[in-house]
Design a protein around this motif. Sequence first.
Motif, short mmCIF file in Angstrom:
data_model
loop_
_atom_site.label_atom_id
_atom_site.label_comp_id
_atom_site.label_asym_id
_atom_site.label_seq_id
_atom_site.Cartn_x
_atom_site.Cartn_y
_atom_site.Cartn_z
N GLN A 23 0.83 -1.20 0.00
CA GLN A 23 0.00 0.00 0.00
C GLN A 23 0.87 1.26 0.00
OE1 GLN A 23 -2.50 -0.31 3.44
NE2 GLN A 23 -3.54 -2.15 2.73
N PHE A 24 1.91 1.23 0.83
CA PHE A 24 2.79 2.40 0.94
C PHE A 24 3.51 2.66 -0.38
CE2 PHE A 24 7.10 4.01 1.72
CZ PHE A 24 6.79 5.26 2.23
N TYR A 25 4.05 1.61 -1.00
CA TYR A 25 4.78 1.81 -2.24
C TYR A 25 3.84 2.23 -3.38
CZ TYR A 25 9.11 0.00 -0.28
OH TYR A 25 10.26 -0.16 0.47
N TYR A 26 2.60 1.77 -3.33
CA TYR A 26 1.65 2.24 -4.35
C TYR A 26 1.36 3.72 -4.13
CZ TYR A 26 -1.98 2.10 -7.83
OH TYR A 26 -2.71 2.34 -8.97
N LYS A 45 -8.90 8.50 3.75
CA LYS A 45 -10.24 8.18 3.24
C LYS A 45 -10.31 6.73 2.77
CE LYS A 45 -11.06 12.95 1.77
NZ LYS A 45 -11.37 13.86 0.64
N ASP A 46 -9.15 6.15 2.51
CA ASP A 46 -9.04 4.75 2.10
C ASP A 46 -7.57 4.38 2.21
OD1 ASP A 46 -9.82 2.22 1.08
OD2 ASP A 46 -11.40 3.19 -0.07
N ASP A 47 -7.19 3.21 1.67
CA ASP A 47 -5.76 2.88 1.68
C ASP A 47 -4.97 4.07 1.15
OD1 ASP A 47 -6.36 0.40 2.66
OD2 ASP A 47 -5.98 -0.68 0.79
N VAL A 48 -5.39 4.53 -0.01
CA VAL A 48 -4.81 5.72 -0.64
C VAL A 48 -5.97 6.48 -1.28
CG1 VAL A 48 -3.16 6.60 -2.35
CG2 VAL A 48 -2.68 4.45 -1.16
N HIS A 49 -5.86 7.79 -1.28
CA HIS A 49 -6.86 8.56 -2.03
C HIS A 49 -6.19 9.76 -2.68
CE1 HIS A 49 -6.94 11.38 1.45
NE2 HIS A 49 -7.30 12.26 0.53
N ILE A 50 -6.79 10.24 -3.75
CA ILE A 50 -6.33 11.47 -4.40
C ILE A 50 -7.52 12.40 -4.56
CG2 ILE A 50 -5.41 12.52 -6.50
CD1 ILE A 50 -3.71 10.06 -6.94
N ASP A 51 -7.45 13.57 -3.94
CA ASP A 51 -8.44 14.62 -4.17
C ASP A 51 -7.99 15.40 -5.39
OD1 ASP A 51 -9.95 13.96 -1.92
OD2 ASP A 51 -8.73 15.22 -0.61
N LYS A 52 -8.85 15.47 -6.41
CA LYS A 52 -8.47 16.11 -7.67
C LYS A 52 -8.87 17.58 -7.70
CE LYS A 52 -8.69 13.64 -11.37
NZ LYS A 52 -9.24 12.88 -12.53
N GLU A 53 -8.40 18.26 -8.72
CA GLU A 53 -8.63 19.69 -8.85
C GLU A 53 -10.10 20.04 -8.99
OE1 GLU A 53 -5.14 18.70 -11.72
OE2 GLU A 53 -6.79 17.66 -10.74
N ASP A 54 -10.88 19.14 -9.58
CA ASP A 54 -12.30 19.42 -9.83
C ASP A 54 -13.20 19.09 -8.65
OD1 ASP A 54 -12.20 16.68 -9.87
OD2 ASP A 54 -12.89 16.43 -11.94
N GLY A 55 -12.63 18.72 -7.51
CA GLY A 55 -13.42 18.42 -6.33
C GLY A 55 -13.81 16.96 -6.19
N THR A 56 -13.41 16.12 -7.16
CA THR A 56 -13.69 14.69 -7.08
C THR A 56 -12.52 13.97 -6.39
OG1 THR A 56 -12.73 14.23 -9.26
CG2 THR A 56 -15.09 14.78 -9.17
N THR A 57 -12.79 12.74 -5.97
CA THR A 57 -11.78 11.96 -5.24
C THR A 57 -11.68 10.56 -5.82
OG1 THR A 57 -12.16 13.18 -3.18
CG2 THR A 57 -11.16 11.00 -2.99
N ILE A 58 -10.47 10.06 -5.92
CA ILE A 58 -10.25 8.67 -6.33
C ILE A 58 -9.87 7.90 -5.07
CG2 ILE A 58 -8.96 7.10 -7.81
CD1 ILE A 58 -8.22 9.49 -9.56
N LEU A 59 -10.60 6.83 -4.80
CA LEU A 59 -10.29 5.95 -3.66
C LEU A 59 -9.57 4.71 -4.19
CD1 LEU A 59 -13.67 6.04 -1.68
CD2 LEU A 59 -11.63 7.45 -1.32
#
Length: 410
Positions: A23-26, A45-59
């Motif tokens: 998880q850490f290396y990912y 928010k999860d193992d890893v998440h990315i909050d994007k510029e448009d206000g959406t999030t990838i879990l």
Amino acid sequence: MAETKTIQEQHTAGPQAIGFDYQFYYFMLLALDLKFGQKIGFEVKDDVHIDKEDGTTILYQAKHTIIKNAKGKPQNLTELDTDLWKTLSNWADFIIADKSSDFLKKHTFILVTNKSESNNDFITTLNLFKADNDSDKVKLKIKELGNKTKDETLKKYLKKVTKLSKSKLELFLKKLWIEIGEDKIIDKIKNKILEKYYQENLVDPIFEKFSSELNLSKYLDIKAGQKFEISGSEFGKRFGKCFKVSNEIRPLPKREFPVLLPDDLESQIFIKQLLDIGEIQPGSNDIRNYTTQMLKFLNHFTYWSEEENFILLTDIEEFKNNSIQIWINEFKAKYRKIERQINYGSAIEDLEDDIKNLGVDLVDYIRKQDLSIPGFSALGIEFSNGHYYALSDKLEIGWHFDWSNKYKKE
């Protein structure tokens, strides 16, 4: 004894620990592509998440296995894989807890695993849905899987996903991605570093510094009760120093190259120059030593600049120009009086003894120079001397006041 070992193995956390490392290396891999306006988090928010510029999030959920199949590859992600359905069930919980559809609209769901795929009917059905949008087929497939297993926990996970309303299930499936075969994660990180810096010799030092600093920051932030998140704007401030290794002064690698001396050592131009000013005498052991120094430098310089491309062409030019400029400055300083005497009418032949003495002084000064190539630590006196011998052998510098006329005529 065998039974004791089995009990001990049951209480070890090796497989679980490597799962956390995965998880850490990912997270580290994704962080290398972080953009301004984005924020990446680890175990927030999860193992890893990315909050994007448009206000959406990838879990991201990252699942790792150490179990190998018959081909020696990570085991397959089967249609009844516990990691798969536990992950989807957890995401279904998030969706169900949100009474509106805002959570679904603003999130994308990615399951990443090093497991392989082999005839996974659920993944096949999911891919078909992305083409025909028929969620009934997906729901039917999930119910079939529930009937196939006797594992009550797995049945609970499957049932949780089918509890989603038709509209929410369809939106969830559209935004769900399963990435299998994400193995050799460290190699992928190193390849990403190589793509950014283009120098293979920098990859390991950058990887080691970045992974160490990232892991330490994670530990300290979480220990302090803070969320471990990094924004694109603060990435450079917090971790930019990890990448300065590309600008740090470091030694050039050295190897043992065979030194093949020429048959007639005294016919070399640079040796003739030293003989003419009396710095060495015919038959001296110095002739062999100086030639060896020159050839050792030339062998290494070819290795650094042509074979391994450690040195940029612009750096080679700067190194050479700087070396020659040091010689030019001292040449002018040493021979200023001689030049003045000649300008006032003295014959150069009458000044030969003085010129030879000054030439030896010039050689002595140049031999004290410890040169460096831009971006690297000093070469050392032996290699620096070898470089100057090579320059004088190519008649790019000389020691006698009239060297350019004396030797270029030959």
